[in-house]
Scaffold this active site. Sequence first.
Site: not given
Ligand SMILES: [Zn+2]
Length: 180
Positions: A54, A149, A145-146, A49, A103-104
């Site tokens: 991000q 963000h 999680h998304e 995701g 997480c990216l």
């Molecule tokens: Zn993340």
Amino acid sequence: MSRREIVEAGHPVLRERAREVSAEELSSPEIQGLIDDMIETMRAANGAGLAANQVAETVRVAVVEVRPDNPRYPYKPPVPLTVIVNPAIEPVDDDVERINEGCLSVPNLRGEVPRHMNVRVRYLDRDGVEHEEVRRGLTAGTFQHELDHLDGVLFLDRLRGIKRDLITRRIRKLQRAGRW
Ligand SMILES: [Zn+2]
């Protein structure tokens, strides 16, 4: 479509609450282009995701997709590409379990995060169509999680106890080494 740079923990945009997108804005080339770019960026990074924060955009837009061959998350069930605009989420019951997350925007670190196992998600898709669905298990975790963000929350914030201390120490060590 073009790939965007993914910002990493420490960047203030990851701590901002992203703003709602109006119907008019959603149909604009800017937001539609952003969505295309986010999909490409997520796929190139093997993410499950990606939220707009991000890629340094503070609008309430996220994309989720888990392909069966995702190398970062081989244990996650496949999820078809889902574009999420102006989402709202609520737990359906009290079932909470710890999920191993990465997480990216938080390279090299993973943690066990408590997540609701059954959530109701409401959102608009990229065409402005309303959706309401119940997501379960690891997929419910991915959605939480998304959506975190978009509220300026990272999974690190949800770690507890010893694990949190360990991760904090590891971040300091990586920071000293200039790798974080
Ligand atoms: Zn993340």
